[in-house]
Design a protein around this motif. Structure first.
Motif, PDB file in Angstrom:
ATOM      1  N   ARG A  80      -6.369   7.298   1.781  1.00  0.00           N
ATOM      2  CA  ARG A  80      -6.441   6.485   2.989  1.00  0.00           C
ATOM      3  C   ARG A  80      -6.587   5.012   2.632  1.00  0.00           C
ATOM      4  O   ARG A  80      -7.301   4.650   1.696  1.00  0.00           O
ATOM      5  N   ILE A  81      -5.877   4.169   3.392  1.00  0.00           N
ATOM      6  CA  ILE A  81      -5.902   2.740   3.131  1.00  0.00           C
ATOM      7  C   ILE A  81      -7.231   2.176   3.636  1.00  0.00           C
ATOM      8  O   ILE A  81      -7.574   2.330   4.806  1.00  0.00           O
ATOM      9  N   SER A  82      -7.984   1.550   2.763  1.00  0.00           N
ATOM     10  CA  SER A  82      -9.289   1.002   3.141  1.00  0.00           C
ATOM     11  C   SER A  82      -9.156  -0.459   3.574  1.00  0.00           C
ATOM     12  O   SER A  82      -8.194  -1.147   3.210  1.00  0.00           O
TER      13      SER A  82
ATOM     14  N   GLU B  94       0.838  -1.201   0.000  1.00  0.00           N
ATOM     15  CA  GLU B  94       0.000   0.000   0.000  1.00  0.00           C
ATOM     16  C   GLU B  94       0.876   1.255   0.000  1.00  0.00           C
ATOM     17  O   GLU B  94       0.595   2.218  -0.723  1.00  0.00           O
TER      18      GLU B  94
ATOM     19  N   ALA C 177      -0.064   4.142  10.678  1.00  0.00           N
ATOM     20  CA  ALA C 177      -1.325   3.662  11.253  1.00  0.00           C
ATOM     21  C   ALA C 177      -2.391   4.745  11.208  1.00  0.00           C
ATOM     22  O   ALA C 177      -3.590   4.451  11.090  1.00  0.00           O
TER      23      ALA C 177
ATOM     24  N   SER D 248      -8.579  -1.670   6.584  1.00  0.00           N
ATOM     25  CA  SER D 248      -7.536  -1.928   7.572  1.00  0.00           C
ATOM     26  C   SER D 248      -8.150  -1.941   8.954  1.00  0.00           C
ATOM     27  O   SER D 248      -9.103  -1.238   9.233  1.00  0.00           O
TER      28      SER D 248
ATOM     29  N   ILE E  84      -3.090   6.659   8.845  1.00  0.00           N
ATOM     30  CA  ILE E  84      -3.799   6.646   7.559  1.00  0.00           C
ATOM     31  C   ILE E  84      -4.260   5.220   7.219  1.00  0.00           C
ATOM     32  O   ILE E  84      -4.579   4.924   6.065  1.00  0.00           O
ATOM     33  N   GLY E  85      -4.276   4.359   8.233  1.00  0.00           N
ATOM     34  CA  GLY E  85      -4.821   3.012   8.058  1.00  0.00           C
ATOM     35  C   GLY E  85      -3.874   2.018   7.436  1.00  0.00           C
ATOM     36  O   GLY E  85      -4.318   0.979   6.925  1.00  0.00           O
ATOM     37  N   CYS E  86      -2.575   2.268   7.451  1.00  0.00           N
ATOM     38  CA  CYS E  86      -1.603   1.361   6.829  1.00  0.00           C
ATOM     39  C   CYS E  86      -0.858   0.564   7.892  1.00  0.00           C
ATOM     40  O   CYS E  86      -0.175   1.133   8.751  1.00  0.00           O
ATOM     41  N   LYS E  87      -0.977  -0.743   7.817  1.00  0.00           N
ATOM     42  CA  LYS E  87      -0.283  -1.623   8.762  1.00  0.00           C
ATOM     43  C   LYS E  87       1.159  -1.856   8.307  1.00  0.00           C
ATOM     44  O   LYS E  87       1.508  -1.643   7.144  1.00  0.00           O
TER      45      LYS E  87
END
Length: 241
Positions: free
Chosen positions: A237-239, A94, A126, A241, A128-131
């Motif tokens: 944004r990372i969806s 991502e 995290a 997650s 922005i929703g990124c692991k």
């Protein structure tokens, strides 16, 4: 009084007339005319190409490229240090995070990010929703010079290599960290480059990118954390997650 007892001619005469020359032994003989030849042409050797002008051919598979990158003989930065810090992360991530140089930890070994900076970077992603499992980490140079800088004439070579790296990894978005990375990729300092979303063109493709502060700077100057958050919001944004 010298010469007063010598005969002289009261009439004017030309000093270089034939009669006058006859009385000068060094000029009484005919002087041969020598034709001058033009100096021989000097063959100029072409100047050796600077490292930045040499077009390198990189392995076309990711595994092959990583093996190539692990050998200091292949690297322009191999003369700086043999302590190579390789990239890490999944393919097609991502987010691909790129810093200019690796860091040294407390033991003096190279790491992409020391423990403290890595912890803050994980929190930034995290947000922005990124692991971490969706993140690929890399540095433009895989060893660190003593003075912490890269000579400007080497920038095109490092940029070309990183573009190839990006093409192999195929990230969805990219975060560039720090002033040096911004200048190498966009020809702008950090404060200018971070004002808008950028594009990194890697051969036939392009990837959305932003520039923001290195975690090290955010730890030293916490007042910039709000600005870094604004930078991250430019990314999609990372969806899921």
């Amino acid at each position: 009084m010298a010469g007063v007892d010598q005969h002289y001619n009261e009439q004017p005469s030309t000093l270089l007339s034939e009669k006058a020359i006859e009385h000068i032994p060094s000029l009484s003989k005919a002087v041969p005319i020598v034709e001058t030849q033009p100096p021989p042409a000097i063959e100029t050797q072409p100047k050796p190409l600077s490292p930045a002008m040499v077009e390198e051919i990189y392995p076309q598979s990711y595994r092959g490229f990583l093996e190539w990158l692990a050998n200091p003989v292949n690297l322009v930065e191999g003369k700086w240090s043999r302590d190579i810090c390789l990239p890490t992360g999944p393919m097609s991530p991502e987010i691909m995070v790129i810093s200019a140089l690796p860091e040294r930890n407390d033991s003096g070994e190279h790491q992409l990010f020391n423990d403290l900076n890595q912890k803050l970077l994980s929190k930034m992603l995290a947000a922005i929703g990124c692991k971490s499992t969706q993140t690929y980490l890399a540095s433009i140079a895989v060893t660190k010079p003593v003075d912490g800088t890269i000579e400007k004439d080497l920038w095109p070579q490092f940029k070309a290599r990183m573009n190839h790296h990006i093409q192999l990894v195929e990230p969805k978005q990219i975060i560039l960290l720090g002033d040096l990375a911004a200048k190498m990729f966009f020809g702008q300092d950090l404060l200018t480059a971070r004002q808008k979303k950028q594009n990194i063109n890697h051969f036939s493709s392009k990837t959305d990118a932003i520039v923001t502060f290195h975690p090290r700077i955010l730890i030293e100057r916490p007042q910039f954390k709000a600005e870094a958050w604004k930078d991250l919001q430019m990314l999609t944004r990372i969806s899921g997650s």
